[in-house]
Design an enzyme around this catalytic site. Sequence first.
Site, PDB file in Angstrom:
ATOM      1  N   GLU A  16      -4.960   3.149   6.293  1.00 28.69           N
ATOM      2  CA  GLU A  16      -4.684   3.059   4.852  1.00 28.69           C
ATOM      3  C   GLU A  16      -5.275   4.268   4.137  1.00 28.69           C
ATOM      4  O   GLU A  16      -4.780   4.715   3.118  1.00 28.69           O
ATOM      5  CB  GLU A  16      -5.284   1.764   4.313  1.00 28.69           C
ATOM      6  CG  GLU A  16      -5.026   1.506   2.835  1.00 28.69           C
ATOM      7  CD  GLU A  16      -5.573   0.159   2.392  1.00 28.69           C
ATOM      8  OE1 GLU A  16      -6.024   0.087   1.229  1.00 28.69           O
ATOM      9  OE2 GLU A  16      -5.556  -0.813   3.174  1.00 28.69           O
ATOM     10  N   ARG A  61       0.836  -1.214   0.000  1.00 26.93           N
ATOM     11  CA  ARG A  61       0.000   0.000   0.000  1.00 26.93           C
ATOM     12  C   ARG A  61       0.868   1.262   0.000  1.00 26.93           C
ATOM     13  O   ARG A  61       0.507   2.278   0.590  1.00 26.93           O
ATOM     14  CB  ARG A  61      -0.978   0.012   1.180  1.00 26.93           C
ATOM     15  CG  ARG A  61      -1.905  -1.191   1.251  1.00 26.93           C
ATOM     16  CD  ARG A  61      -2.817  -1.289   0.025  1.00 26.93           C
ATOM     17  NE  ARG A  61      -3.593  -2.527   0.076  1.00 26.93           N
ATOM     18  CZ  ARG A  61      -3.216  -3.660  -0.530  1.00 26.93           C
ATOM     19  NH1 ARG A  61      -2.095  -3.701  -1.232  1.00 26.93           N
ATOM     20  NH2 ARG A  61      -3.965  -4.736  -0.443  1.00 26.93           N
ATOM     21  N   SER A  99     -11.293  -0.870   3.098  1.00 29.99           N
ATOM     22  CA  SER A  99     -10.444  -1.118   4.266  1.00 29.99           C
ATOM     23  C   SER A  99      -9.860   0.191   4.780  1.00 29.99           C
ATOM     24  O   SER A  99      -9.185   0.904   4.039  1.00 29.99           O
ATOM     25  CB  SER A  99      -9.315  -2.086   3.909  1.00 29.99           C
ATOM     26  OG  SER A  99      -9.834  -3.325   3.498  1.00 29.99           O
TER      27      SER A  99
END
Length: 337
Positions: free
Chosen positions: A333, A162, A237
């Site tokens: 995130e 990520r 998420s």
Amino acid sequence: MEILHNFSLKKYNTFGIEAKAKQFVAVHSSEELKTILQGNKSHKKFILGGGSNMLLTKDIDAFVIHIDLKGKKIIEENDDFVWVESQAGENWHEFVLWTIDQNFGGLENMSLIPGNVGTTPVQNIGAYGTEIKDTFISCKAMTIENQEIKTFTKEECQFGYRESIFKNEAKNLYVITSVVFKLTKRNHKINTSYGDITSELEKNNITNPTLKDVSNAVIAIRQSKLPDPKELGNSGSFFKNPILLKSDFEKIHQQFPEMKYFDISETEVKVPAGWLIEQAGFKGKRFGDAGIHKNQALVLVNYGNATGQEILNVSKDIQTTIFKTFGIHIEAEVNVI
């Protein structure tokens, strides 16, 4: 191009947060983007893609430039592979479905991820055992300062979990305008080993899955676990799965032997953040209009009129509790604005 003032961004972020842009414009080509950047050099700028990976906690006191470049084309191919270029404003899921319709393989496991193509390299998005870096060839990006076009190779993007150069040293310096992917035309590498894909295929009596079968399985799994942002505000998420040194994890694992984990290297393990959040008792909890989804503890949701700050407060409470309980820090995130 019409420049709008005091413009509501509620429909431009998947959390459905009410926040306003001081100025707003949508650009539909690289030429329009260049014109806007050249004509507003003194203005503070905020680049907006699909709005799927951000949490707005305040109004944007800047010139918001919405990247709405559309189009996709084959730029090269041989018997085995095809190189496809997509403009940054294309919806990611619709682009994935288009590649599958052409029988181009490589993106099917990332079906139904919200957002646009242009933001996928920023996060190195991934799902069910695949990441953007697996098929990524290059992307074109315009410098905000002088409107030059630079091509970034996969190596130059410095992809991690990520992570990419666009979240670090190149942050706020470029606008990605298009992305090139190398996809398979035959001998597709079907990946069904991750998550619930195999059981979903078995449920439908599929033993020799096609690209479409894998995509349909992923869509079914995601729809069973994740809320549709059009119906319940969310950004997928919210947290990254923490990566720990094995030496550190072993001490924690002795205390919590039931803790799930995945080996990712000889020295590191990945712990599912959703498992940690669920064990800490947050799954399905609601705090006013902000909460944690009942089916997936990784997903924070807006039940209607939550502010970004209220959702942020819930996320911080989760982080604090996880650290106190397990001694593990989980990172967001989502980009908090």
